[in-house]
Design a protein around this motif. Structure first.
Motif, PDB file in Angstrom:
ATOM      1  N   UNK A   1       0.836  -1.173   0.000  1.00 49.72           N
ATOM      2  CA  UNK A   1       0.000   0.000   0.000  1.00 49.72           C
ATOM      3  C   UNK A   1       0.889   1.247   0.000  1.00 49.72           C
ATOM      4  N   UNK A   2       0.563   2.211  -0.818  1.00 49.93           N
ATOM      5  CA  UNK A   2       1.319   3.459  -0.887  1.00 49.93           C
ATOM      6  C   UNK A   2       0.491   4.618  -0.360  1.00 49.93           C
ATOM      7  N   UNK A   3       1.171   5.559   0.250  1.00 49.92           N
ATOM      8  CA  UNK A   3       0.552   6.791   0.724  1.00 49.92           C
ATOM      9  C   UNK A   3       1.357   7.946   0.141  1.00 49.92           C
ATOM     10  N   UNK A   4       0.725   8.822  -0.625  1.00 52.92           N
ATOM     11  CA  UNK A   4       1.412   9.973  -1.193  1.00 52.92           C
ATOM     12  C   UNK A   4       1.508  11.066  -0.136  1.00 52.92           C
ATOM     13  N   UNK A   5       2.735  11.450   0.207  1.00 48.31           N
ATOM     14  CA  UNK A   5       2.968  12.469   1.220  1.00 48.31           C
ATOM     15  C   UNK A   5       3.096  13.862   0.614  1.00 48.31           C
ATOM     16  N   UNK A   6       3.485  13.933  -0.658  1.00 50.28           N
ATOM     17  CA  UNK A   6       3.656  15.212  -1.344  1.00 50.28           C
ATOM     18  C   UNK A   6       3.611  14.964  -2.837  1.00 50.28           C
ATOM     19  N   UNK A   7       2.977  15.854  -3.573  1.00 50.22           N
ATOM     20  CA  UNK A   7       2.941  15.733  -5.024  1.00 50.22           C
ATOM     21  C   UNK A   7       2.762  17.115  -5.638  1.00 50.22           C
ATOM     22  N   UNK A   8       3.499  17.389  -6.671  1.00 52.13           N
ATOM     23  CA  UNK A   8       3.335  18.630  -7.415  1.00 52.13           C
ATOM     24  C   UNK A   8       3.692  18.372  -8.872  1.00 52.13           C
ATOM     25  N   UNK A   9       3.039  19.064  -9.763  1.00 51.15           N
ATOM     26  CA  UNK A   9       3.323  18.930 -11.194  1.00 51.15           C
ATOM     27  C   UNK A   9       2.958  20.242 -11.863  1.00 51.15           C
ATOM     28  N   UNK A  10       3.920  20.809 -12.587  1.00 52.43           N
ATOM     29  CA  UNK A  10       3.644  22.027 -13.341  1.00 52.43           C
ATOM     30  C   UNK A  10       4.649  22.159 -14.471  1.00 52.43           C
ATOM     31  N   UNK A  11       4.245  22.817 -15.502  1.00 53.86           N
ATOM     32  CA  UNK A  11       5.105  23.043 -16.661  1.00 53.86           C
ATOM     33  C   UNK A  11       6.107  24.138 -16.313  1.00 53.86           C
TER      34      UNK A  11
END
Length: 88
Positions: A1-11
């Motif tokens: 099982x995975x838990x996303x602690x931080x995510x960001x995406x931008x050009x």
């Protein structure tokens, strides 16, 4: 099982991406904690002396033009013990 602690995406421009990578590389080399933030969201990581480093290039095909991605992953156990291989 995975838990996303931080995510960001931008050009961004290549120079901006290089600046982010350089900052992370400098902190890794000096042994400092790495803090990633985006607005009110942030996470601070203490990378141990040895960790598993993975690089991957993918081509995604489907509708439209194929899309390429270059992914970097640094992985370690929360206990601080390294798993897998070490690149020297």
């Amino acid at each position: 099982m995975e838990e996303t602690l931080f995510s960001t995406e931008r050009r961004q421009r290549k120079t901006e991406i290089a600046s982010h990578l350089r900052s992370i590389a400098d902190k890794l080399e000096s042994g400092e904690a790495i803090t990633l933030s985006n607005g009110g969201e942030s996470v601070t990581l203490e990378v141990p002396e040895q960790a598993t480093f993975e690089m991957e290039v993918e081509r995604e095909t489907g509708d439209g033009d194929p899309e390429l991605s270059l992914e970097f992953e640094i992985e370690w156990h929360e206990s601080g013990e390294s798993s897998g291989f070490v690149i020297e």
